[in-house]
Design a protein around this motif. Structure first.
Motif, short mmCIF file in Angstrom:
data_model
loop_
_atom_site.label_atom_id
_atom_site.label_comp_id
_atom_site.label_asym_id
_atom_site.label_seq_id
_atom_site.Cartn_x
_atom_site.Cartn_y
_atom_site.Cartn_z
N ILE A 155 81.65 -8.21 15.57
CA ILE A 155 82.75 -8.21 14.62
C ILE A 155 82.59 -9.45 13.74
O ILE A 155 82.48 -10.57 14.24
N THR A 156 82.56 -9.24 12.43
CA THR A 156 82.32 -10.33 11.49
C THR A 156 83.63 -11.00 11.08
O THR A 156 84.72 -10.51 11.39
N ALA A 157 83.52 -12.10 10.35
CA ALA A 157 84.70 -12.86 9.94
C ALA A 157 85.57 -12.09 8.96
O ALA A 157 86.76 -12.40 8.82
N ASP A 158 85.02 -11.09 8.28
CA ASP A 158 85.82 -10.27 7.38
C ASP A 158 86.22 -8.95 8.04
O ASP A 158 86.57 -7.98 7.38
N CYS A 159 86.17 -8.92 9.37
CA CYS A 159 86.61 -7.77 10.17
C CYS A 159 85.78 -6.52 9.91
O CYS A 159 86.31 -5.40 9.90
N ARG A 160 84.50 -6.71 9.76
CA ARG A 160 83.59 -5.57 9.80
C ARG A 160 82.98 -5.49 11.19
O ARG A 160 82.72 -6.51 11.81
N ILE A 161 82.79 -4.28 11.65
CA ILE A 161 82.16 -4.09 12.94
C ILE A 161 80.76 -3.55 12.72
O ILE A 161 80.55 -2.60 11.96
N ALA A 180 89.84 -14.88 16.50
CA ALA A 180 89.46 -14.70 17.91
C ALA A 180 88.59 -13.48 18.10
O ALA A 180 87.89 -13.38 19.12
N TRP A 181 88.60 -12.54 17.16
CA TRP A 181 87.81 -11.32 17.29
C TRP A 181 86.36 -11.52 16.85
O TRP A 181 85.49 -10.69 17.18
N VAL A 182 86.08 -12.57 16.10
CA VAL A 182 84.75 -12.74 15.52
C VAL A 182 83.74 -13.03 16.63
O VAL A 182 83.96 -13.90 17.48
N GLY A 183 82.63 -12.32 16.63
CA GLY A 183 81.59 -12.55 17.62
C GLY A 183 80.95 -11.26 18.07
O GLY A 183 81.16 -10.19 17.49
N ARG A 184 80.14 -11.36 19.11
CA ARG A 184 79.45 -10.20 19.68
C ARG A 184 80.14 -9.82 20.98
O ARG A 184 80.45 -10.69 21.80
N LYS A 220 81.13 -1.21 9.39
CA LYS A 220 82.31 -0.48 8.99
C LYS A 220 83.48 -1.44 8.97
O LYS A 220 83.67 -2.23 9.89
N LEU A 221 84.26 -1.41 7.87
CA LEU A 221 85.42 -2.28 7.77
C LEU A 221 86.56 -1.70 8.62
O LEU A 221 86.91 -0.53 8.47
N MET A 222 87.09 -2.50 9.53
CA MET A 222 88.19 -2.04 10.37
C MET A 222 89.49 -2.11 9.57
O MET A 222 89.86 -3.17 9.06
N ALA A 223 90.17 -1.00 9.43
CA ALA A 223 91.42 -0.93 8.67
C ALA A 223 92.58 -1.32 9.59
O ALA A 223 93.22 -0.46 10.20
N LEU A 224 92.82 -2.62 9.69
CA LEU A 224 93.89 -3.08 10.56
C LEU A 224 94.36 -4.46 10.13
O LEU A 224 93.70 -5.16 9.36
#
Length: 224
Positions: A61-67, A37-41, A75-79
């Motif tokens: 936010i990309t599919a691998d949780c990079r912003i 649900a987070w993937v997108g602009r 940047k990879l989100m550490a979560l």
């Protein structure tokens, strides 16, 4: 308007002098590294005033949780995200991957949880109500520890709270179910999905090839 990159990468971490609440265990539920649900602009909204004049920063936010910020840096989100019967939560980790400890005391190490909701094209994030949690620990409504503030801190308009809520996964789940007030009533951060860039910028015709740019060779007529 606070930029989305700052909100997601810095406000989800322990900043010096800021209040914090740690949970000894994660609630029971399905855990993933990145919620689809987070993937997108997204653009960050001011929950107190959506009609601010300043244009919000748009990030992806990309599919691998990079912003990816507006400057193209990523940047990879550490979560991790937890889907539990008590709701949806984000487990925010530091970049070392180790659990955070309250004021450096390894007796009180745990997870920094924030609650979030997904509704249509909006995501709302709710931070812990540190003052309310501190009071609940003081009244033994939940098991845990809270650090004592200095008299100087207690007199400040924005006192700093350091809380630790003890419990195994089942106990933490019950605490979250029983105490929804442990998180702010109003969202700390609200994101609104923006149209995909591909949908707003029509595709352009490809440039002519070298062969097409050359004049066509004359074809002799029959009989010549």
């Amino acid at each position: 308007m606070r930029p989305l990159v700052w909100l997601l990468l810095l406000s989800f971490t322990f900043l010096g002098g800021c209040s914090t609440t740690l949970f000894e265990s994660l609630p029971i539920g399905a855990t993933t590294e990145c919620d689809p649900a987070w993937v997108g602009r997204w653009k960050a909204l001011d929950p107190k005033n959506e009609n601010v004049a300043e244009a919000p920063e748009i990030s992806e936010i990309t599919a691998d949780c990079r912003i990816i910020g507006k400057d193209g840096t990523s940047k990879l989100m550490a979560l991790s995200v937890i889907e539990s019967r008590a709701g949806r939560f984000i487990d925010v980790r530091n970049e070392s991957g180790k659990m955070d400890c309250l004021e450096g005391d390894d007796r009180y190490c745990g997870h920094f949880l924030v609650r979030y909701e997904v509704e249509s094209n909006r995501i709302r994030v709710y931070f812990p109500d540190h003052a309310r949690i501190s009071e609940a620990i003081a009244k033994s409504q939940v098991n845990g520890y809270r650090s004592q503030q200095s008299p100087l801190r207690q007199r400040e308009s924005n006192p700093v709270y350091s809380n630790f809520i003890a419990g195994n996964p089942e106990q933490i789940t019950r605490i979250l179910l029983s105490h929804p007030e442990f998180f702010e009533a109003q969202p700390t951060l609200e994101l609104e999905r923006v149209a995909d860039a591909a949908a707003t910028h029509p595709a352009q015709a490809p440039p002519p090839t070298n062969a097409a740019a050359k004049p066509a060779a004359a074809v002799p007529e029959q009989g010549q």
